[in-house]
Enzyme design. Structure first.
Site, PDB file in Angstrom:
ATOM      1  N   PRO A 341     -11.325  -5.211   0.264  1.00 29.83           N
ATOM      2  CA  PRO A 341     -11.187  -3.835   0.776  1.00 29.83           C
ATOM      3  C   PRO A 341     -10.501  -2.969  -0.287  1.00 29.83           C
ATOM      4  O   PRO A 341      -9.301  -3.080  -0.513  1.00 29.83           O
ATOM      5  CB  PRO A 341     -10.321  -4.000   2.016  1.00 29.83           C
ATOM      6  N   ASP A 517      -6.587  -4.368  -4.079  1.00 24.52           N
ATOM      7  CA  ASP A 517      -7.009  -5.118  -2.893  1.00 24.52           C
ATOM      8  C   ASP A 517      -6.054  -4.783  -1.751  1.00 24.52           C
ATOM      9  O   ASP A 517      -4.883  -5.155  -1.776  1.00 24.52           O
ATOM     10  CB  ASP A 517      -6.977  -6.617  -3.209  1.00 24.52           C
ATOM     11  N   HIS A 518      -6.556  -4.078  -0.746  1.00 23.79           N
ATOM     12  CA  HIS A 518      -5.687  -3.596   0.341  1.00 23.79           C
ATOM     13  C   HIS A 518      -5.199  -4.725   1.253  1.00 23.79           C
ATOM     14  O   HIS A 518      -4.333  -4.499   2.102  1.00 23.79           O
ATOM     15  CB  HIS A 518      -6.431  -2.542   1.166  1.00 23.79           C
ATOM     16  N   ARG A 519      -5.742  -5.925   1.078  1.00 26.88           N
ATOM     17  CA  ARG A 519      -5.214  -7.068   1.835  1.00 26.88           C
ATOM     18  C   ARG A 519      -3.847  -7.485   1.304  1.00 26.88           C
ATOM     19  O   ARG A 519      -3.055  -8.104   2.019  1.00 26.88           O
ATOM     20  CB  ARG A 519      -6.171  -8.257   1.745  1.00 26.88           C
ATOM     21  N   ILE A 521      -2.064  -5.296  -1.425  1.00 22.67           N
ATOM     22  CA  ILE A 521      -1.342  -4.108  -1.873  1.00 22.67           C
ATOM     23  C   ILE A 521      -1.509  -2.996  -0.840  1.00 22.67           C
ATOM     24  O   ILE A 521      -2.639  -2.640  -0.473  1.00 22.67           O
ATOM     25  CB  ILE A 521      -1.875  -3.618  -3.234  1.00 22.67           C
TER      26      ILE A 521
END
Length: 545
Positions: A341, A517-519, A521
């Protein structure tokens, strides 16, 4: 010195690299480190260099062939060597002239005539495979009675770490096979008996071996046959019965991929030389199965496929085949885009002072023989920001249950080459000076463009910088190079009016784009990283703090 063999050097653990171009021909004169052929793995294209200067006597590879570390590439007669044929011819004549030799070896006297007509059978054994442990024999692509050329694959071995083919040391006919699929073998174990022609007879001393060979081979073969039966089913037999894949022409890397996919090799059509199965054939087979209505109904989900179109109906077209590296890069980018993501943050760094300092160091750079570009400063600033924001130096593990924090700072640098995009990794950036980084940036970029990079040179990165530099653009959305969790996009710097509180003044601004990577950060992590990075580039004195 005599003829010398050139083998594939360390290629960084790649399972198999395909020969995509031959750079020399038999009879060519070559220098030390001159490229003999170009091979391409899933990660890079590289040239296999000659380890000796001289004349190419034999080329043992062909385009489309897959090579592993240690595989024979060519035989080169070193420069200045005298022909070795004369001493070889004199050696067999010495024993008949000596009466002691005749007394001690009476049986060898009747042998010379047959040897001149046809070479004696030779036992082919497992060569040096880099380990003393036994490895599994997963395939025997030849049968008794087959005629093989020098370099053809005789058996395929596979350990926990790599697969390799054992090539024929000379051309000839397979007289006897002394192993079976599923056997555990190690260096020195006998594989098969090969009958060569007189021209390919390797060593006269081997004449004494064939006599006992037929007698000794019977118990060896009997002992080898039951080996797979005691309950050692291999991955090959679980997903692909021996009868289904025994006659399939495929390399070890392709067979391993087929086992991972669960694809029966016998159902795949090979498009390589002599019908050899390629990785692309497996990918095409799997994609076709996914596209089929039955597969779509069984999965119940999937991304709609863009239909093929005949563009020639609208005008003239030209169709070219994409390189292996180009296709692998595309697959990696698609995989990262679909699985990660992405969030991208944008900011501008004021590099006016940095550029002034860089310009003042021009004379010193010339003295050192180095070109001082903005990249070393970007690398150093990112290293400081990575040190202070360790989440950007982590990777997801255990299916998302844990994070692996890396205690080293290795940064990838995207390089655009004629062969495609590659990302060599500069190691321990935090421990190197600006001058050291400047030298390494030029060296690594040159290796990338000259196809001198090894797979290991592009592994181990924690973070990536993708710079468009002077190409142009005010911003873009770089795709995270998974399993990394962050990438910095750098666009073209430009002079802009900046308000200083009292008036607008011209400042050189560098557009930055940080994708992550929004998982792993979140927005706060990304904001802190970008704010510190902009500050470091605005006042490079902070880099040494």
């Amino acid at each position: 010195m005599a003829k010398q063999e050139v083998t594939v050097p360390d290629i960084g653990g790649a399972e198999g690299a395909e020969v995509i171009e031959l750079l020399v021909a038999v009879g060519d004169e070559v220098e030390v480190d001159q490229g003999l052929c170009v091979v391409e793995s899933d990660k890079a294209s590289m040239e296999i260099p000659s380890s000796v200067a001289g004349t190419v006597v034999e080329l043992l590879v062909a385009e489309g062939q897959e090579l592993a570390e240690g595989a024979l590439v060519a035989i080169i007669e070193a420069a200045g060597d005298a022909p070795a044929a004369a001493p070889a011819e004199e050696t067999p004549e010495a024993p008949p002239a000596s009466s002691p030799a005749a007394e001690t070896e009476p049986v060898s006297q009747p042998e010379p005539a047959p040897v001149a007509a046809a070479a004696a059978p030779e036992i082919v054994a497992v060569p040096d495979i880099g380990t003393d442990d036994a490895v599994e024999l997963i395939e025997i692509p030849v049968s008794v009675g087959d005629t093989v050329a020098e370099g053809d694959s005789l058996v395929v071995l596979e350990s926990d770490k790599a697969s390799m083919e054992v090539p024929a040391p000379f051309a000839g006919e397979v007289l006897e096979i002394r192993v079976s699929e599923g056997d555990q073998v190690k260096q020195g174990d006998e594989l098969l008996v090969l009958q060569g022609s007189a021209a390919s007879a390797p060593v006269p001393a081997a004449v004494s071996e064939p006599a006992p060979a037929p007698v000794a081979s019977q118990p060896v073969a009997a002992a080898a046959s039951p080996a797979p039966a005691p309950g050692k089913p291999t991955p090959l037999t679980q997903s692909e019965p021996a009868s289904a894949g025994a006659g399939v022409y495929a390399g070890p890397a392709v067979r391993k991929l087929a086992r991972e996919f669960g694809v029966p090799l016998a159902e795949v059509t090979g498009t390589g030389p002599r019908g050899r199965l390629l990785k692309e054939d497996l990918h095409a087979f799997v994609q076709q199965r996914i596209k089929s209505p039955a597969a779509a109904a069984s999965t119940g989900a999937g991304i709609p496929v863009i239909p093929e179109m005949d563009f020639s109906q609208f005008g003239d077209v030209e169709v070219t085949q994409r390189s292996k590296m180009d296709k692998v890069t595309a697959n990696n980018m698609q995989r990262s885009w679909l699985n990660v993501p992405h969030v991208t943050q944008y900011d501008d760094a004021d590099i006016t002072d940095l550029e002034a300092f860089r310009g003042s160091m021009k004379a010193e750079a010339e003295r050192r023989g180095v070109k001082l570009t903005p990249m070393p400063f970007l690398l150093k600033a990112c290293a400081v920001a990575l040190r202070d924001n360790p989440k950007f130096c982590s990777s997801i593990a255990d299916g998302g249950e844990s994070l692996v924090y890396k205690k080293y700072i290795h940064i990838g640098m995207a390089v655009d080459t004629p062969a495609g995009l590659v990302v060599p990794v500069i190691r321990d950036v935090d421990k190197k000076s600006i001058w050291e980084l400047a030298e390494e940036v030029i060296e690594v970029a040159g290796k990338a463009r000259d196809r001198k990079l090894r797979p290991v040179d592009m592994q181990g990165g924690c973070f990536t910088i993708s710079s468009l530099g002077g190409i142009g653009g005010t911003g873009f959305t770089p795709i995270v190079n998974a399993p990394e969790v962050g990438i910095l996009g750098v666009s073209r710097a430009d002079m802009k009016p900046v308000w200083n509180g009292a008036e607008f003044e011209p400042r050189k601004m560098l557009p930055l784009c940080l994708s992550y990577d929004h998982r792993v950060i979140n927005g706060g992590d990304g904001g802190r990283f970008m704010t510190q990075l902009v500050s470091l580039l605005g006042d490079i004195r902070q880099i040494i703090m």
